[in-house]
Design a protein around this motif. Structure first.
Motif, short mmCIF file in Angstrom:
data_model
loop_
_atom_site.label_atom_id
_atom_site.label_comp_id
_atom_site.label_asym_id
_atom_site.label_seq_id
_atom_site.Cartn_x
_atom_site.Cartn_y
_atom_site.Cartn_z
N GLU A 33 0.71 -1.27 0.16
CA GLU A 33 0.04 0.13 -0.21
C GLU A 33 0.87 1.33 0.02
O GLU A 33 2.01 1.23 -0.36
CB GLU A 33 -0.79 -0.03 1.28
N SER A 34 0.13 2.40 0.29
CA SER A 34 0.96 3.59 0.50
C SER A 34 -0.01 4.47 1.36
O SER A 34 -0.89 4.01 2.01
CB SER A 34 1.09 4.34 -0.90
N TYR A 60 8.75 2.24 0.41
CA TYR A 60 7.51 2.41 -0.08
C TYR A 60 7.62 3.87 -0.82
O TYR A 60 8.10 4.88 -0.29
CB TYR A 60 6.38 2.36 0.80
N GLY A 61 6.59 3.78 -2.04
CA GLY A 61 6.46 4.95 -2.80
C GLY A 61 7.45 5.97 -3.02
O GLY A 61 8.49 5.60 -3.34
N SER A 62 7.17 7.38 -2.58
CA SER A 62 8.17 8.32 -2.83
C SER A 62 9.28 8.59 -1.57
O SER A 62 10.17 9.31 -1.78
CB SER A 62 7.52 9.80 -3.02
N THR A 212 -11.32 1.71 -6.86
CA THR A 212 -11.67 2.05 -8.11
C THR A 212 -10.32 1.75 -8.89
O THR A 212 -9.41 1.64 -8.38
CB THR A 212 -12.12 3.36 -8.45
N GLU A 213 -10.69 1.57 -10.23
CA GLU A 213 -9.39 1.51 -11.22
C GLU A 213 -8.58 2.67 -10.91
O GLU A 213 -7.39 2.49 -11.35
CB GLU A 213 -10.13 1.60 -12.61
N ASP A 214 -8.97 3.94 -10.75
CA ASP A 214 -8.18 4.97 -10.48
C ASP A 214 -7.38 4.72 -9.06
O ASP A 214 -5.79 4.94 -9.03
CB ASP A 214 -9.00 6.37 -10.06
N ASP A 215 -7.88 3.95 -8.30
CA ASP A 215 -7.13 3.56 -7.05
C ASP A 215 -5.93 2.70 -7.36
O ASP A 215 -4.75 2.58 -6.95
CB ASP A 215 -8.03 3.04 -6.02
N VAL A 216 -6.42 1.65 -8.47
CA VAL A 216 -5.44 0.66 -8.82
C VAL A 216 -4.29 1.57 -9.48
O VAL A 216 -3.15 1.18 -9.42
CB VAL A 216 -6.05 -0.38 -9.64
N ASP A 217 -4.46 2.51 -10.36
CA ASP A 217 -3.67 3.28 -11.08
C ASP A 217 -2.42 4.12 -10.25
O ASP A 217 -1.47 4.13 -10.23
CB ASP A 217 -4.23 4.31 -12.02
N ALA A 218 -3.00 4.51 -9.18
CA ALA A 218 -2.33 5.44 -8.25
C ALA A 218 -1.42 4.52 -7.24
O ALA A 218 -0.15 4.56 -7.12
CB ALA A 218 -3.15 6.19 -7.10
N LEU A 219 -1.86 3.27 -7.02
CA LEU A 219 -1.01 2.12 -6.17
C LEU A 219 -0.13 1.58 -7.23
O LEU A 219 1.05 1.50 -6.61
CB LEU A 219 -1.99 1.08 -5.53
N PHE A 223 4.40 1.86 -6.95
CA PHE A 223 5.35 0.64 -6.71
C PHE A 223 6.31 0.82 -7.99
O PHE A 223 6.75 -0.05 -8.44
CB PHE A 223 4.80 -0.63 -6.71
N ALA A 224 6.36 2.04 -8.64
CA ALA A 224 7.34 2.18 -9.89
C ALA A 224 8.61 1.77 -9.39
O ALA A 224 9.51 0.95 -10.60
CB ALA A 224 7.11 3.64 -10.50
N GLY A 225 9.11 1.90 -8.44
CA GLY A 225 10.48 1.54 -7.79
C GLY A 225 10.74 0.13 -7.44
O GLY A 225 11.80 -0.41 -6.99
N GLY A 226 9.38 -0.67 -7.65
CA GLY A 226 9.74 -2.06 -7.31
C GLY A 226 9.22 -2.42 -5.81
O GLY A 226 8.82 -1.62 -5.14
N PHE A 227 9.23 -3.76 -5.64
CA PHE A 227 8.62 -4.30 -4.51
C PHE A 227 9.80 -4.90 -3.38
O PHE A 227 9.27 -5.07 -2.24
CB PHE A 227 7.79 -5.48 -4.76
N THR A 228 11.00 -4.68 -3.86
CA THR A 228 11.99 -5.29 -2.73
C THR A 228 12.09 -4.26 -1.47
O THR A 228 11.98 -4.97 -0.42
CB THR A 228 13.48 -4.90 -3.80
N GLY A 229 12.01 -3.31 -1.58
CA GLY A 229 11.86 -2.41 -0.12
C GLY A 229 10.84 -2.95 0.60
O GLY A 229 10.95 -3.24 1.75
#
Length: 320
Positions: A33-34, A60-62, A212-219, A223-229
């Motif tokens: 999540e974020s 996570y995130g930024s 919503t699909e907008d929530d999916v897009d934001a999430l 995670f553009a930087g990946g899931f490793t962290g």
């Protein structure tokens, strides 16, 4: 209106979202999540007279994503909360967490009760340290198929979740929700080591109204930087057990609230139903019996925002 900025604390930079003024309430998200998982809480809590801050937690995130796996122990995570409160110019705060954010909130209250005015956990109940390292215990119980053990394999879940991030998140959010077929039937999160976890999860034709699909897009973007962290949190479960040996038998003493969904998979983990039943006798300052939300799955504050907001505001205002 929610505002965003970066805060330097505990040797890293955290992105935070904030709204309102008054006593500080720190909202801690879980996996995967974020800060945005609390979007339905900002307005109501701010309107109730609180200063609401939700960080993207480390990895996570930024926020910063330290490379070292050892940089994600529970002591680092609690340190981030303590440092964040201080960086925001406060001496104390209410701390609320969901999923992984709940153990961080509970441990902040356990390790620094002087700083925590009240603590609330959603989905994951308060920590009572077991007699064995958790990864080893689950490895033995489920032959390495429990998702904690799967996440502990370097690079494996990272690649599976990162291959098609949007599809992975759609599947995962739906699978763990109260809307999914079989939710609330005592299933355990077991993973086929050959196929991975996502292969067994259905991809919904449409997402529930609360995500919503907008929530999916934001999430997905977060995670553009990946899931490793994010996965490195799980890779410290046994290390956390070692680091918290000094608190064996200790209990959370600040005023506390626990809320969960009756279709959530986490409260069905081995031994957890029995723990929840005993919380009123185990927790000296639990302000009410554990609150079970009918029909609610894992994403507590998103699936049932009105009920969660009511419970949180009642709890927080009683302590303010």
């Amino acid at each position: 209106m929610v505002e965003h900025r970066m805060i330097e604390t505990n040797g890293i930079r955290l992105h935070i979202a904030e709204q309102g003024s008054g006593p500080l309430v720190v909202l801690l998200h879980g996996f995967p999540e974020s800060w945005r998982s609390w979007q339905h809480q900002f307005g109501p809590l701010a309107d109730a007279g609180f200063r609401v801050v939700a960080p993207d937690q480390r990895g996570y995130g930024s926020s910063d994503h330290p490379e070292d796996v050892d940089a994600y122990t529970i002591l680092h995570l609690v340190g981030d909360v303590v440092g964040l409160v201080r960086a925001l110019g406060e001496e104390t705060a209410y701390v609320v967490g969901h999923d992984w954010g709940a153990p961080v909130a509970w441990h902040t209250a356990l390790l620094r009760p002087d700083l925590v005015r009240g603590v609330a956990g959603l989905s994951v109940p308060p920590p009572f340290r077991g007699t064995r390292p958790p990864l080893a215990a689950m490895e033995e119980r489920y032959g390495g198929r429990f998702y904690w053990n799967y996440f502990n394999r370097p690079g494996v879940a990272d690649a599976e979740f990162g291959g098609d991030t949007r599809t992975a998140l759609r599947k995962f959010v739906y699978w763990a929700s109260g809307d999914a077929p079989g939710a609330g039937e005592g299933r355990q999160p077991l993973v086929d080591p050959e196929r991975g976890w996502l292969a067994a999860m259905p991809e919904p034709d449409t997402m529930p109204d609360w995500f919503t699909e907008d929530d999916v897009d934001a999430l997905t973007e977060s995670f553009a930087g990946g899931f490793t962290g994010a996965l490195n949190w799980y890779r410290n479960l046994d290390r956390n057990w070692e680091l918290t040996a000094a608190w064996q038998g200790a209990v959370v003493t600040p005023p506390a609230l626990y809320v969960y969904g009756d279709r959530d998979i986490v409260p069905a983990f081995p031994g957890t139903p029995e723990l929840i039943a005993r919380l009123p006798e185990l927790m000296p300052n639990l302000r009410s019996r554990p609150l079970a939300l009918p029909g609610c799955g894992h994403w507590t504050q998103q699936e049932r925002p009105e009920e969660v907001n009511t419970a949180l505001i009642e709890f927080l205002t009683s302590l303010a």
